[in-house]
Design a protein around this motif. Sequence first.
Motif, PDB file in Angstrom:
ATOM      1  N   ARG A  65       0.886  -1.182  -0.048  1.00 23.96           N
ATOM      2  CA  ARG A  65      -0.117  -0.069   0.042  1.00 23.96           C
ATOM      3  C   ARG A  65       0.867   1.259  -0.114  1.00 23.96           C
ATOM      4  NH1 ARG A  65      -2.880   1.243   4.153  1.00 23.96           N
ATOM      5  NH2 ARG A  65      -4.517   2.469   2.943  1.00 23.96           N
ATOM      6  N   LEU A  66       0.524   2.216  -0.884  1.00 24.70           N
ATOM      7  CA  LEU A  66       1.464   3.316  -0.938  1.00 24.70           C
ATOM      8  C   LEU A  66       0.458   4.540  -0.835  1.00 24.70           C
ATOM      9  CD1 LEU A  66       3.602   2.808  -4.331  1.00 24.70           C
ATOM     10  CD2 LEU A  66       4.288   2.117  -1.750  1.00 24.70           C
ATOM     11  N   ALA A  67       1.342   5.658  -0.244  1.00 26.78           N
ATOM     12  CA  ALA A  67       0.715   6.926  -0.443  1.00 26.78           C
ATOM     13  C   ALA A  67       1.641   7.654  -1.335  1.00 26.78           C
ATOM     14  CB  ALA A  67       0.726   7.702   0.955  1.00 26.78           C
ATOM     15  N   VAL A  68       1.269   8.340  -2.492  1.00 30.85           N
ATOM     16  CA  VAL A  68       1.972   8.992  -3.593  1.00 30.85           C
ATOM     17  C   VAL A  68       1.649  10.363  -3.351  1.00 30.85           C
ATOM     18  CG1 VAL A  68       2.600   8.958  -5.867  1.00 30.85           C
ATOM     19  CG2 VAL A  68       1.800   6.627  -4.687  1.00 30.85           C
ATOM     20  N   VAL A  69       2.709  11.330  -3.493  1.00 28.80           N
ATOM     21  CA  VAL A  69       2.499  12.622  -3.285  1.00 28.80           C
ATOM     22  C   VAL A  69       3.229  13.306  -4.156  1.00 28.80           C
ATOM     23  CG1 VAL A  69       2.891  14.854  -1.698  1.00 28.80           C
ATOM     24  CG2 VAL A  69       2.411  12.393  -0.653  1.00 28.80           C
ATOM     25  N   GLU A 104      -4.798  -0.516  -7.362  1.00 23.57           N
ATOM     26  CA  GLU A 104      -5.144  -0.897  -6.016  1.00 23.57           C
ATOM     27  C   GLU A 104      -4.188  -0.773  -5.313  1.00 23.57           C
ATOM     28  OE1 GLU A 104      -7.229  -4.930  -4.188  1.00 23.57           O
ATOM     29  OE2 GLU A 104      -6.916  -4.815  -6.150  1.00 23.57           O
ATOM     30  N   GLY A 105      -4.338   0.020  -4.006  1.00 17.39           N
ATOM     31  CA  GLY A 105      -3.305  -0.068  -2.889  1.00 17.39           C
ATOM     32  C   GLY A 105      -2.505   1.210  -3.124  1.00 17.39           C
ATOM     33  N   VAL A 106      -2.846   2.158  -4.059  1.00 23.18           N
ATOM     34  CA  VAL A 106      -2.026   3.309  -4.210  1.00 23.18           C
ATOM     35  C   VAL A 106      -3.323   4.710  -3.654  1.00 23.18           C
ATOM     36  CG1 VAL A 106      -1.000   5.101  -5.725  1.00 23.18           C
ATOM     37  CG2 VAL A 106      -0.629   2.610  -5.718  1.00 23.18           C
ATOM     38  N   THR A 107      -2.881   5.614  -3.065  1.00 20.18           N
ATOM     39  CA  THR A 107      -3.543   6.730  -2.722  1.00 20.18           C
ATOM     40  C   THR A 107      -2.931   7.698  -2.915  1.00 20.18           C
ATOM     41  OG1 THR A 107      -4.715   5.616  -0.842  1.00 20.18           O
ATOM     42  CG2 THR A 107      -4.812   8.103  -0.838  1.00 20.18           C
ATOM     43  N   TRP A 108      -3.555   8.618  -3.963  1.00 13.17           N
ATOM     44  CA  TRP A 108      -2.806   9.817  -4.656  1.00 13.17           C
ATOM     45  C   TRP A 108      -3.117  11.119  -3.780  1.00 13.17           C
ATOM     46  CZ3 TRP A 108       0.533   9.302  -8.658  1.00 13.17           C
ATOM     47  CH2 TRP A 108       0.496   7.976  -9.315  1.00 13.17           C
ATOM     48  N   HIS A 109      -2.077  11.629  -3.597  1.00  5.55           N
ATOM     49  CA  HIS A 109      -2.165  13.303  -2.853  1.00  5.55           C
ATOM     50  C   HIS A 109      -1.625  14.310  -3.760  1.00  5.55           C
ATOM     51  CE1 HIS A 109      -3.523  11.394   0.902  1.00  5.55           C
ATOM     52  NE2 HIS A 109      -2.678  10.338   0.454  1.00  5.55           N
ATOM     53  N   GLU A 110      -2.357  15.403  -3.986  1.00  2.97           N
ATOM     54  CA  GLU A 110      -1.716  16.207  -4.974  1.00  2.97           C
ATOM     55  C   GLU A 110      -1.137  17.496  -4.127  1.00  2.97           C
ATOM     56  OE1 GLU A 110      -3.230  17.384  -8.938  1.00  2.97           O
ATOM     57  OE2 GLU A 110      -4.098  19.020  -7.864  1.00  2.97           O
ATOM     58  N   MET A 141       7.216  10.374  -2.457  1.00  5.52           N
ATOM     59  CA  MET A 141       7.212  11.724  -2.595  1.00  5.52           C
ATOM     60  C   MET A 141       7.791  12.049  -4.048  1.00  5.52           C
ATOM     61  SD  MET A 141       5.953  13.015   0.244  1.00  5.52           S
ATOM     62  CE  MET A 141       6.230  14.726   0.259  1.00  5.52           C
ATOM     63  N   GLU A 142       7.019  12.804  -4.747  1.00  5.67           N
ATOM     64  CA  GLU A 142       7.683  13.368  -6.237  1.00  5.67           C
ATOM     65  C   GLU A 142       8.809  14.222  -5.825  1.00  5.67           C
ATOM     66  OE1 GLU A 142       6.748  15.763 -10.354  1.00  5.67           O
ATOM     67  OE2 GLU A 142       5.134  15.177  -8.914  1.00  5.67           O
ATOM     68  N   ARG A 143      10.163  14.335  -6.212  1.00  3.47           N
ATOM     69  CA  ARG A 143      11.049  15.118  -6.105  1.00  3.47           C
ATOM     70  C   ARG A 143      10.865  16.585  -6.409  1.00  3.47           C
ATOM     71  NH1 ARG A 143      16.220  13.621  -4.698  1.00  3.47           N
ATOM     72  NH2 ARG A 143      15.893  11.804  -5.250  1.00  3.47           N
ATOM     73  N   PRO A 144      10.769  17.639  -5.595  1.00  2.40           N
ATOM     74  CA  PRO A 144      10.504  18.795  -5.908  1.00  2.40           C
ATOM     75  C   PRO A 144      11.802  19.441  -7.035  1.00  2.40           C
ATOM     76  CG  PRO A 144      10.344  18.617  -3.582  1.00  2.40           C
ATOM     77  CD  PRO A 144      10.982  17.559  -4.097  1.00  2.40           C
TER      78      PRO A 144
END
Length: 335
Positions: A259-263, A276-282, A311-314
């Motif tokens: 399960r991932l949280a992806v920002v 499935e198993g991925v929650t996206w955060h903008e 986390m996407e790299r800034p």
Amino acid sequence: MGQKLETAAQRLLAGGLVAFPTETVYGLGADAENPAAIARIYQAKGRPSNHPVIVHIAPGADLGYWAQNVPDAARILAQAFWPGPLTLILPRAPGIPDTVSGGQDSIGLRCPSHPIAQALLQRFAELKGGQGGVAAPSANKFGQVSPTQAKHVRNEFPEFDETDLLVLEGGSSQVGIESTIVDLSRLDQGTGPVLLRPGHITAEELAAVLGVMPALPDQAAPRVSGSLKAHYAPRTPLALVERSRLDAVLATAASRGERLAVVVFPPASEIATQQEGVTWHECSPDRVEYARRLYALLRRLDQQGYDHIVMERPPATAAWQAVNDRLGRAAAAFE
């Protein structure tokens, strides 16, 4: 708040601990001239005794009380950025205990802009006869994510009640990451200003005031808060990933059933799938807003049972230096 503020100042005078809001993060404070009180900070945080803390002082405080040499550069920076998220490293005055500096001959000083912090510092200075300061690292266990709300502090120290740790409410921190730290302790040795920790106040802003760009940290620089390779880390493993690598990271996670949280930065719709198993955060593309919300976001995700936070790299630009510094140290804890 009046009576609680007085209680907090009296608690500090008696050698106790007080957590209080600043514009950067919440601090865990004790009397900066009381070694036994400072030892309580280290014990509560699980902080190594050689890792310095920053002394918070009220507006108008005498820098010469805390530092044995106050160069013009320090007064210029204080005039430009205090009260605010800037810490100055200066030669420590002989009468100030070295417990605040991890045994070093330097001292970190900051005048915060949060009104509750200022009121507490001013009242405490009155009780101390005019020159009281509060030693205060971030109010969290050592190496963990700093708190930007009072509830974060209470969650971090469930073993303490109000008799052990008085927590002052002050809303959400407006800056959201720790102060910029500039070393001015070695000017008499020919070492110019050195940026030891990036923050809300950028190197370019410092240079505009000083007339010279601060140098990068060198081997002889004093130890300061937040300078360890691994720091500011959530308990959930965190990975910092380029946008172009997200698909590969997601595929690997899917193969493992994680399960991932992806920002990610907007627009998330360019890459978001229904995996499935991925929650996206903008997240916000504005570096100030991003910093303000970062630690609260990490704390929230940390409580939701994910296997990893991605986390996407800034952007790798000067404006994002402080955010990249915090995220890089958080990710380093899991490398």
